[in-house]
Design an enzyme around this catalytic site. Structure first.
Site, PDB file in Angstrom:
ATOM      1  N   ASP A 203       2.619   1.036  -3.061  1.00  0.00           N
ATOM      2  CA  ASP A 203       1.455   0.484  -2.387  1.00  0.00           C
ATOM      3  C   ASP A 203       1.759  -0.907  -1.826  1.00  0.00           C
ATOM      4  O   ASP A 203       2.378  -1.735  -2.519  1.00  0.00           O
ATOM      5  CB  ASP A 203       0.329   0.389  -3.444  1.00  0.00           C
ATOM      6  CG  ASP A 203      -1.027   0.164  -2.837  1.00  0.00           C
ATOM      7  OD1 ASP A 203      -1.496   1.042  -2.100  1.00  0.00           O
ATOM      8  OD2 ASP A 203      -1.627  -0.892  -3.104  1.00  0.00           O
ATOM      9  N   GLU A 267       4.718   1.754   1.420  1.00  0.00           N
ATOM     10  CA  GLU A 267       3.609   1.551   2.355  1.00  0.00           C
ATOM     11  C   GLU A 267       3.879   0.209   3.023  1.00  0.00           C
ATOM     12  O   GLU A 267       3.841  -0.842   2.378  1.00  0.00           O
ATOM     13  CB  GLU A 267       2.259   1.509   1.632  1.00  0.00           C
ATOM     14  CG  GLU A 267       1.121   1.518   2.645  1.00  0.00           C
ATOM     15  CD  GLU A 267      -0.209   0.991   2.119  1.00  0.00           C
ATOM     16  OE1 GLU A 267      -1.225   1.234   2.767  1.00  0.00           O
ATOM     17  OE2 GLU A 267      -0.230   0.299   1.085  1.00  0.00           O
TER      18      GLU A 267
HETATM   19  C1  NOJ Z   1      -3.267   0.640   0.129  1.00  0.00           C
HETATM   20  C2  NOJ Z   1      -3.915   1.871  -0.440  1.00  0.00           C
HETATM   21  O1  NOJ Z   1      -3.461   2.983   0.272  1.00  0.00           O
HETATM   22  C3  NOJ Z   1      -5.391   1.658  -0.348  1.00  0.00           C
HETATM   23  O2  NOJ Z   1      -6.129   2.831  -0.607  1.00  0.00           O
HETATM   24  C4  NOJ Z   1      -5.763   0.544  -1.282  1.00  0.00           C
HETATM   25  O3  NOJ Z   1      -7.135   0.254  -1.138  1.00  0.00           O
HETATM   26  C5  NOJ Z   1      -4.951  -0.724  -0.992  1.00  0.00           C
HETATM   27  N1  NOJ Z   1      -3.572  -0.475  -0.734  1.00  0.00           N
HETATM   28  C6  NOJ Z   1      -5.012  -1.668  -2.152  1.00  0.00           C
HETATM   29  O4  NOJ Z   1      -4.303  -1.135  -3.233  1.00  0.00           O
END
Ligand code: NOJ
Length: 529
Positions: A203, A267
């Site tokens: 993440d 991500e």
């Molecule tokens: C990215 C995640 O995909 C999302 O769903 C989340 O709210 C944020 N990061 C914070 O963790």
């Protein structure tokens, strides 16, 4: 390179599951791990090689699992560790690997690490989080704003200091300058690797390290992208710091040293040139990094081609792209790119699976599931709840899977109330589409099977081919040509020779191309020859 030297994830089709919305096994209206196990046969039949599970770890759900209170235990309403082990084993039996979601940037306020950290200025874990004194007038330590809106700092009255949160105030940011934090996460990796997980999606991995001096971000300018202007500042110091690469190299060493080596997918919501840096030298940081410029691009030949060419150009040798059109945060591609139109949906799938790189489908993509507009009172995403109607949040792309028509949609029991309203099942249920050879589901399955049996489609190089405006054509390796007509008009392309192995209208499979290749509106074909 022989076939056996190619790591599994380069030839794989990955599939993201948002567990709470996939399948409910116990009638409480929420998807769970046992429900995933019950539907593994669907994924096996489809041809999926690996599943990325959005968080199943313990969370008070301020941000639905992305606020973790225990990184090494399963959220009780999603299942148990024993069920998780069974999922890994049942998936493995079908040749499917399980990837977890790791959230290293922040924890929940309820995580025992934070509970200790906030207990006093001298607490053992005080420096596991980012604490700072107020400005002279009591205001936050600097001007950073949270990516979820508002200041990125919250004052903790007990100790008189502010803590940092790049997201909700319930999600305090960890301090990745701390060696203890780094070691704690090495243990988290080890815990799940010992249980047989094949890797992690990480993440917001681009923001985990912040400027050590906590300097103010500079103001945005009119040349900045819309979202940067919206925040009023350029995110120079609260993310994308050079030192993040030290952490990624540490993780890559750790995952390379495991037997078998594990996969890291980041991500990485950054521009293409910056994205390339997250692969390090191509072998020493992330294995795969999500390409957000691609996800957010308009479904137009010139725009898409430019991003793919830039990606190919910027990536270091050895780096392998990842292509995705939807996830639990972004509007589904079936709505955003394809406006629910079956021809466009099929062509988007040909694009995702025809490019050089690993395609990552989001649950429902295989049936062309779209977003579902939602009333404010039905929303569960804190962003929709807080900002509606200016921003409707992310529930529209998190609706439960429509497995079949009728009450409960095959997602939950007939009388149960699903945690989010079911998606629109207008002919888009899995069951109906399985029985229809012309469905999007049947098409997705054919496409995945074709990829599996066509080595150049899996690993062949990418080269754009000259094509008329609105058409995007490319060559994969020495034998495959992919052509997309991203317009509503008939078109022709010269110079394509071979046999049609897949066409989005399902009308000329197996035929030879003689003379110019003609394409109808939003039609796409894959040709071998
Ligand atoms: C990215 C995640 O995909 C999302 O769903 C989340 O709210 C944020 N990061 C914070 O963790």
């Amino acid at each position: 390179m022989t076939d056996t030297d190619i790591p599994w994830w380069k030839t794989a089709v990955l599939y993201q599951i948002y567990p709470r919305s996939f399948a409910d096994s116990n009638g409480d209206g929420m998807g769970d791990i046992a429900g995933i196990i019950d539907h593994l046969d669907h994924l096996d039949w489809l041809g999926v090689d690996g599943i990325w599970l959005s968080p199943v770890t313990v969370s008070p759900n301020a941000d639905w699992g992305y606020d973790v209170a225990d990184f090494c235990a399963v959220q009780p309403d999603l299942g148990t560790l024993a069920e998780f082990d069974r999922l890994v084993a049942e998936a493995e039996r079908r040749g499917i690997r399980i990837l977890m979601d790791l959230v290293p940037n922040h924890t929940s306020v309820e995580h025992p690490w934070f509970v200790d950290s906030r207990s006093s200025k001298t607490a053992e874990k005080r420096d596991w989080y980012v604490w700072a004194d107020p400005g002279p007038d009591g205001t936050p330590p600097n001007n950073w704003v949270s990516s979820f809106g508002g200041p990125a700092w919250t004052l903790d009255p007990a100790t008189g200091q502010y803590y940092l949160h790049n997201h909700l105030s319930e999600q305090p940011d960890l301090n990745w300058w701390s060696d203890d934090v780094r070691e704690a996460f090495d243990d988290v990796f080890g815990f799940w690797f010992d249980r047989g997980v094949a890797g992690f999606r990480i993440d917001v991995c681009n923001v985990i390290i912040k400027d050590a001096e906590l300097r103010d971000n500079p103001p945005s300018t009119e040349d900045d992208d819309f979202d940067v202007q919206l925040f009023g500042q350029q995110p120079v110091y609260n993310g994308n710091r050079p030192e993040v690469h030290d952490v990624l190299r540490r993780w890559r060493k750790l995952t390379d040293a495991t037997d078998p080596p594990r996969l890291l997918i980041g991500e990485t919501p950054v521009k293409v040139a910056a994205l390339a840096a997250y692969y390090g030298d191509g072998t020493d940081e992330l294995h795969l990094a999500f390409n957000f410029p691609f996800i957010t691009a308009p479904f137009e030949a010139e725009a898409m081609r430019r991003i793919v060419e830039d990606t190919e150009e910027h990536f270091p040798a050895g780096a392998w792209p990842a292509w995705t059109g939807s996830n639990h945060d972004m509007s589904r591609f079936s709505s955003r790119w394809a406006e629910g139109d079956g021809a466009k949906i099929r062509t988007a799938l040909v694009m995702l699976l025809g490019l050089r790189g690993t395609p990552v489908l989001y649950q429902g993509d295989e049936i062309g599931l779209g977003d579902r507009a939602m009333a404010h009172e039905d929303m569960r995403d804190p962003l929709g709840v807080a900002y509606f109607p200016a921003y409707a949040g992310r529930d529209a792309m998190r609706t439960p899977m429509p497995w079949r028509s009728g009450p409960g949609g095959g997602f939950t029991e007939a009388g149960a109330r699903p945690w989010l309203p079911l998606g629109d099942d207008d002919g888009a249920t899995v069951e109906e589409q399985r029985n229809d050879p012309d469905s999007v589901l049947a098409f997705t399955r054919r496409l995945i099977a074709l990829r599996r049996e066509t080595p150049d489609l899996q690993t062949g190089s990418y080269r754009s081919l000259p094509s008329p405006a609105g058409v995007w054509a490319w060559r994969r390796g020495d034998s495959v040509t992919v052509v997309l007509n991203l317009t509503g008009d008939d078109t022709e392309l010269e110079g394509v020779e071979g046999r049609v192995v897949l066409d989005s209208r399902n009308r000329r499979q197996g035929t030879a191309i003689r003379g110019p290749l003609t394409l109808g509106p939003w039609e796409s074909v894959i040709v071998v020859g």
